[in-house]
Structures are given as C-alpha cells and as structure tokens.
Design an enzyme around this catalytic site. Structure first.
Site, mmCIF file in Angstrom:
data_model
loop_
_atom_site.group_PDB
_atom_site.id
_atom_site.type_symbol
_atom_site.label_atom_id
_atom_site.label_comp_id
_atom_site.label_asym_id
_atom_site.label_seq_id
_atom_site.Cartn_x
_atom_site.Cartn_y
_atom_site.Cartn_z
ATOM 1 N N SER A 20 -23.549 -11.927 24.773
ATOM 2 C CA SER A 20 -24.251 -13.205 24.862
ATOM 3 C C SER A 20 -25.562 -13.117 25.635
ATOM 4 O O SER A 20 -26.438 -12.359 25.263
ATOM 5 C CB SER A 20 -23.303 -14.224 25.482
ATOM 6 O OG SER A 20 -23.826 -15.498 25.337
ATOM 7 N N HIS A 21 -25.680 -13.847 26.720
ATOM 8 C CA HIS A 21 -26.938 -13.932 27.468
ATOM 9 C C HIS A 21 -27.078 -12.801 28.492
ATOM 10 O O HIS A 21 -28.085 -12.736 29.180
ATOM 11 C CB HIS A 21 -26.993 -15.272 28.186
ATOM 12 C CG HIS A 21 -25.786 -15.463 29.057
ATOM 13 N ND1 HIS A 21 -24.547 -15.723 28.513
ATOM 14 C CD2 HIS A 21 -25.613 -15.365 30.378
ATOM 15 C CE1 HIS A 21 -23.661 -15.790 29.486
ATOM 16 N NE2 HIS A 21 -24.271 -15.570 30.632
ATOM 17 N N ASP A 72 -30.067 -18.064 23.423
ATOM 18 C CA ASP A 72 -29.568 -16.872 24.118
ATOM 19 C C ASP A 72 -29.384 -15.683 23.175
ATOM 20 O O ASP A 72 -29.689 -15.755 21.980
ATOM 21 C CB ASP A 72 -28.277 -17.187 24.888
ATOM 22 C CG ASP A 72 -27.058 -17.282 23.993
ATOM 23 O OD1 ASP A 72 -27.218 -17.598 22.804
ATOM 24 O OD2 ASP A 72 -25.941 -17.042 24.479
ATOM 25 N N ASP A 106 -26.948 -14.202 21.554
ATOM 26 C CA ASP A 106 -26.206 -14.312 20.293
ATOM 27 C C ASP A 106 -26.399 -15.664 19.607
ATOM 28 O O ASP A 106 -25.680 -15.985 18.656
ATOM 29 C CB ASP A 106 -24.721 -14.021 20.514
ATOM 30 C CG ASP A 106 -24.057 -14.999 21.458
ATOM 31 O OD1 ASP A 106 -24.748 -15.509 22.369
ATOM 32 O OD2 ASP A 106 -22.860 -15.278 21.281
ATOM 33 N N ASP A 160 -25.880 -18.833 20.453
ATOM 34 C CA ASP A 160 -25.037 -20.028 20.576
ATOM 35 C C ASP A 160 -25.483 -20.972 21.682
ATOM 36 O O ASP A 160 -25.043 -22.114 21.740
ATOM 37 C CB ASP A 160 -23.539 -19.657 20.703
ATOM 38 C CG ASP A 160 -23.249 -18.710 21.840
ATOM 39 O OD1 ASP A 160 -24.192 -18.306 22.549
ATOM 40 O OD2 ASP A 160 -22.059 -18.357 22.011
ATOM 41 N N ARG A 161 -26.376 -20.515 22.564
ATOM 42 C CA ARG A 161 -26.833 -21.406 23.632
ATOM 43 C C ARG A 161 -28.225 -21.958 23.326
ATOM 44 O O ARG A 161 -29.004 -21.318 22.608
ATOM 45 C CB ARG A 161 -26.930 -20.658 24.958
ATOM 46 C CG ARG A 161 -25.597 -20.183 25.457
ATOM 47 C CD ARG A 161 -25.747 -19.617 26.848
ATOM 48 N NE ARG A 161 -24.435 -19.179 27.328
ATOM 49 C CZ ARG A 161 -24.110 -19.067 28.597
ATOM 50 N NH1 ARG A 161 -25.002 -19.331 29.530
ATOM 51 N NH2 ARG A 161 -22.905 -18.677 28.934
ATOM 52 N N LYS A 190 -20.476 -22.964 19.691
ATOM 53 C CA LYS A 190 -21.675 -23.693 20.051
ATOM 54 C C LYS A 190 -22.822 -23.112 19.233
ATOM 55 O O LYS A 190 -22.715 -21.998 18.735
ATOM 56 C CB LYS A 190 -21.928 -23.627 21.547
ATOM 57 C CG LYS A 190 -21.914 -22.247 22.184
ATOM 58 C CD LYS A 190 -21.881 -22.411 23.692
ATOM 59 C CE LYS A 190 -22.108 -21.102 24.418
ATOM 60 N NZ LYS A 190 -20.871 -20.378 24.712
HETATM 61 C C1 VG1 Z 1 -19.792 -18.947 30.741
HETATM 62 C C2 VG1 Z 1 -20.044 -20.430 30.685
HETATM 63 C C3 VG1 Z 1 -19.134 -21.077 29.661
HETATM 64 C C4 VG1 Z 1 -19.367 -20.414 28.288
HETATM 65 C C5 VG1 Z 1 -19.166 -18.918 28.423
HETATM 66 C C6 VG1 Z 1 -19.470 -18.176 27.146
HETATM 67 O O1 VG1 Z 1 -18.457 -18.692 31.140
HETATM 68 O O2 VG1 Z 1 -19.864 -21.024 31.960
HETATM 69 O O3 VG1 Z 1 -19.390 -22.461 29.618
HETATM 70 O O4 VG1 Z 1 -18.484 -20.928 27.344
HETATM 71 O O5 VG1 Z 1 -20.006 -18.394 29.451
HETATM 72 O O6 VG1 Z 1 -20.751 -18.430 26.669
HETATM 73 P P1 VG1 Z 1 -18.042 -18.352 32.632
HETATM 74 O O7 VG1 Z 1 -16.557 -18.108 32.611
HETATM 75 O O8 VG1 Z 1 -18.849 -17.177 33.044
HETATM 76 O O9 VG1 Z 1 -18.412 -19.545 33.458
HETATM 77 V V1 VG1 Z 1 -21.607 -17.209 25.868
HETATM 78 O O10 VG1 Z 1 -22.998 -17.895 25.197
HETATM 79 O O11 VG1 Z 1 -21.819 -16.197 27.160
HETATM 80 O O12 VG1 Z 1 -20.537 -16.579 24.776
HETATM 81 CO CO CO Z 2 -23.983 -16.827 23.845
#
Ligand code: VG1
Ligand code: CO
Length: 545
Positions: free
Chosen positions: A112-113, A279, A281, A283-284, A378
């Site tokens: 992801s990010h 982000d 991938d 989704d953000r 998302k």
């Molecule tokens: C974080 C965010 C959460 C989101 C997750 C995955 O998780 O707070 O809201 O769903 O990342 O997003 P955590 O457990 O680190 O708080 V992504 O775009 O990283 O797949």
């Molecule tokens: Co993501």
C-alpha cells in the site's frame, strides 16, 4: 514438470490489518513468499476455488513474485489464472475484476502506502470471491497453514510473458493476461456523469491529480486524459515506479506536503480548484480544495450527504459504515437521512459482510479510505470522481461545500497522531496499563472534560455474528468528543501507536478553529491521564494527519 519443495514454517506470517507486510528482503528469503502463497492456495482450493486474479502496485519484486505465484497456482491445480498486464493492478480494480468475472479470489502484491524498494516494504493481500479482503476467519486459517507447512508445489516452467494480452494453455491451466485498466474505467463511467465533469473542467475549473509514482497513474490517464481531454499538467507523477521515486506513496498532509502547500496554503490564482492524491495501490485518497484540506472523515460524510447527485447513487443510500476511529461526522448524516450507521474495527475486511448483505452503501476510514458497494475495497480514483461529480452539479467550490456541511451538521474537528517504531514491549505495556486504567476514569472530569464511557472496542458482526475484540481504547466524553488509541496492524518495524482525537462543535459553535488548536485539550487530557509520550519514549508524534 511439477516440483514438490520441502520447507519449514516461518513464525511471523500472521496477516495484519491488510495482508502480510514485511521488509522486501524478508519476502526475498528462500521459501518465505512460497510458504505464504502455498497457504493461500490451499485455502482457495479447500473452499472450492479454481480461478485466481494476480496483480500488484508495481513496486520492486512485483514481477518476480507474480511469476512465482503463477507457477505455484498452476502446480496447485488452479485452472484459470488471470494476470494483469505488466503485473499492474490497483486494489480496487482487482476487487472489481474478481466480482465482474466471478473469480474465486485474488492475490494483490502491495504494501500500500509503505515505501517500495529492496530495502523498503513488500506485501501480499488475499481477496475472496466477493472481491473483498479475506475476513479474519480466512486469514486465521491461512496463518494456521503457514505454521504447519511442510512443502509447496511449483511448476518448473519458463516465465510467462505478462507484457502482452492473450490467453495461453500451460500444463493443466489457462493463463489469461488482461488489461487491468479497462474494466475499472468502464465501471467509473457507469457510476459517474463524466460528461458533466467534462463540462465543469472545460469551464475553467482546474484540477491536479497526484498518483505519487504508483498504481493509479494509468487509470488517471485513461480517465482524465483519454476520456476527459485534460492536459498533462493536470496529472502529476503518473508513471508507476518500482521505488515510487523514493517517496512514501501516502496521500496525507506529511507525505503529499508539496501538493497540500500549493493548493491549500500557498494558494494563488494558479492554484487548482480541486486536487487529489492516491496511495501506492490506489485505494486511498486525499481530497483538497483551494484553501481547504478535507479530512477523510468529513469526506465520507459529505459524499453521503450529497450522494444522490451522482448517477450511481441516485436511488439513495442503504446505510453508512465507518471504522471506529473515524470521526462521527457520518453518523450525523445517517441520522438525518434516517439510515443506519455501523461502527466497525479498523480495516476494510470488516465492511465486506455489511456490503454483501446490502446493509450499507458507503464506507469510510479516517486513514484516507472511502468506498462503496461498487467494489469491496476502498477506492481512491472513485472518491475523486465522486467529488468532481458533486462539484459539477452544485457548482460550489470545495470550501463552500465543506463549510456549508459544517453549518448544517456541525464540525467534527479531527486529527490523528502517530507514534512510529515504538519498542514492542513498551507499546504492549502501555496498552495493557491503559486498559487497566479505564474503569477508574468513568464519570471523572479532568481539564473540564467529563468522561462518559470507556472501553477497549469489540465488535460483533451483524451478519455472521463473528466477534473481534480489543480493537482500540476508546474514551467518549459527555460533549461527544473522543480519544481513541490502538496499535497499528500494518507496520513493519516495532509498533506504531495511533492516537485519534475528535472534538465536536455544533453548527452554532466556532467552526473556524485550526484543527490542532481544537484538539489540544484532548491531547493534554491524554498526556495527563495516560502519560502517553513518556510511556512510549517519545517527545512528539512522528506523523500528524
Ligand atoms: C491502516 C489504516 C487502516 C487501513 C489499513 C490498510 O491500518 O489505519 O484504516 O484499513 O492501514 O490500508 P493500521 O492497522 O496500520 O492502522 V492500505 O491502503 O495500507 O491497504
Ligand atoms: Co492502500
């Protein structure tokens, strides 16, 4: 042709909030990726699956991992293997592809990010046939398999050409290389009034979209350049790079600071009317307007309040869901619309059942995640198009829309403070001590803040009644303000403690404070009661969003 390779378990393959995320070099160890993938494939086969989608956000090791997964899927008897061209597939596009073509599951390679590169992070997410992230029952079962693995299967064949589309019969399976962009763009065309958006853009409304060198670039080009005729200057950093150009592809106030500065702070006549960033991938999303940053929690509420302006949502909303730490702004809208608002643990997997049962239409998380029943993830580009559709119909500026919303529903001042890479034992001790303190807080007033309720959030899924416990310490005050904190489940180094601060102002209250000022009393309260910074050996948060 099919080889059986002996292996032994790794003890750290428990998926977190969103798949398995580790340092890239951890994934590159012999058998590490293979063990986890074999466990996923066993799970898929056990549940009757015979088809699979594979793609990723393009980060370092994406291609290599995809080749390995193809060979393992073939060896495990998966009949239909769909591979995104060039290996590039955003998370929401993967979700849509699974749903549209009735595929048994998907493997998305992304952290992801988190930054990418050999010395940064890599990750694997597994999505089930509904298109959504595997629920906990499934991730637990995969984890169990990783603990007991003795061997994996892999086909001894040359690499597959994934740079051109087409179908090939290999061993007992078929490999389809598909265009990861096309179906997703079609879906966006069905949900939003692109002609209306085009008209807005042709009438002087200016735009900047920042793909942060990651997966959304090709999607943005297909929609905004090819369909909406926007010039290249509107699209920033749209070529996906293996190391994301060395940045964190994380659309927030810290990592997209230059965009924020040019749109929100240092605004001038040349500043765009609207900007968004996405982000790694895809989704953000982060939504910005001239002179205004829209908090993700507000974005969810504003989309909900205006949803019927977009063709895909004309029939109205069934309900809204938000993760527990997300502000209660959406609750106010749901109340006014007379629809339910669900509060779930952090992570998109908890929205899946609600969406599948048609209990909710929109979902959101404070972590720059917004989405709907159009997929089971998302969706960043979707959020930007939804905003543009609303702006095109109302002809209001982002600022007018947001401020009008506050005047109607009140304002939920909101901020998240992250304390990163905390020593694991310190973080655990802090969470334990904090939980023990909760009963003594009820009914107390400190610094003028009267505690109404406290708990460590637990959730019972309304559809399958599964229970998820200890999802974050939550303190709710008499005036509706909240302090929440929890350990992150996506980090790769030590523990990140996230502190979520929310203060509510009624429509008649002061709606124009600076956010950090507005939540300062809650920060002071938290320090006084929990001694957070000292306990975590920190002097200040590492990231404030
Ligand atoms: C974080 C965010 C959460 C989101 C997750 C995955 O998780 O707070 O809201 O769903 O990342 O997003 P955590 O457990 O680190 O708080 V992504 O775009 O990283 O797949
Ligand atoms: Co993501």
């Amino acid at each position: 042709m099919i080889k059986t390779i002996q292996t032994t378990p790794f003890d750290d393959q428990k998926p977190g909030t969103s798949g398995l995320r580790k340092r890239t070099r951890v994934f590159m160890q012999p058998n590490y990726l293979e063990n986890f993938v074999q466990s996923i494939l066993l799970e898929l086969k056990e549940t009757g699956g015979n088809s699979l989608v594979i793609g990723g956000d393009g980060r370092y090791y994406n291609h290599k991992a995809i080749q390995t997964i193809i060979k393992m899927a073939l060896a495990n008897g998966i009949e239909h293997i769909h591979v995104a061209k060039n290996g590039l597939l955003s998370t929401p596009a993967a979700s849509h592809f699974i749903r549209k073509y009735g595929i048994s599951g998907g493997i998305i390679l992304s952290a992801s990010h988190n930054p990418g590169g050999i010395d940064e992070d890599f990750g694997i997410k597994f999505n089930t046939a509904n298109g959504g992230p595997a629920p906990e029952s499934v991730t637990n079962s995969i984890y169990y398999k990783t603990r007991n693995i003795t061997h994996y299967l892999i086909a001894d064949i040359p690499d597959i050409d994934m740079d051109s589309m087409g179908t090939a019969q290999v061993l007992q399976g078929t490999i389809h290389v598909f265009d990861g962009i096309y179906d997703y763009v079609q879906l966006m065309e069905a949900l939003f009034d692109l002609a209306r958006i085009k008209e807005l853009l042709e009438n002087g409304f200016s735009l900047r979209l920042d793909a942060m060198n990651a997966a959304t670039g090709p999607y943005l080009k297909a929609i905004f350049q090819d369909r909406l005729n926007m010039g290249e200057e509107t699209l920033l950093r749209c070529i996906p790079l293996e190391d994301f150009g060395g940045i964190h592809p994380d659309p927030n106030l810290k990592y997209a600071a230059s965009l924020v500065k040019s749109v929100v702070e240092g605004h001038s006549a040349s500043s765009p009317d609207f900007a968004a960033a996405f982000d790694g991938d895809g989704d953000r999303n982060m939504i910005l307007g001239r002179e205004i940053f829209v908090t993700p929690s507000d974005s969810l509420a504003i989309l909900a309040a205006n949803a019927t302006l977009a063709p895909g949502y004309r029939a109205g909303l069934k309900g809204i869901a938000r993760s527990m730490p997300t502000s209660q702004a959406a609750d106010k809208v749901a109340e006014q619309l007379g629809i339910p608002c669900f509060e779930t643990p952090t992570g998109w997997k908890f929205f899946g059942n609600l969406l599948d049962a048609d209990l909710v239409t929109l979902c959101g998380e404070e972590s720059f995640g917004t989405g709907s029943n159009h997929v089971r993830e998302k969706d960043g580009v979707w959020a930007a198009l939804f905003w543009l559709n609303i702006l095109a119909v109302t002809r209001k500026s982002v600022k007018e829309l947001v401020q009008g919303h506050w005047r109607r529903f009140g304002r939920n001042y909101y901020s998240r403070h992250d304390y990163e890479a905390v020593d694991t034992s310190l973080a655990q001790a802090f969470m334990k001590r904090s939980e023990e303190l909760l009963p003594s807080l009820n009914g107390n007033t400190v610094f003028g803040l009267a505690v109404k309720t406290t708990d460590n959030f637990s959730y019972v899924d309304p559809v399958d009644h599964s229970m998820t416990q200890r999802q974050g310490i939550r303190i709710v005050f008499e005036d509706g303000s909240r302090v929440v904190f929890r350990p992150s489940g996506t980090g790769t180094q030590g523990v990140t403690i996230r502190l979520y601060l929310e203060r509510y102002e009624t429509p008649h209250g002061n709606l124009s404070l600076h956010t950090q000022e507005a939540v300062q009393a809650l920060v002071n309260w938290t320090e006084h009661v929990f001694d957070l910074r000292k306990s975590l050996h920190k002097t200040a948060p590492d990231v404030i969003t």
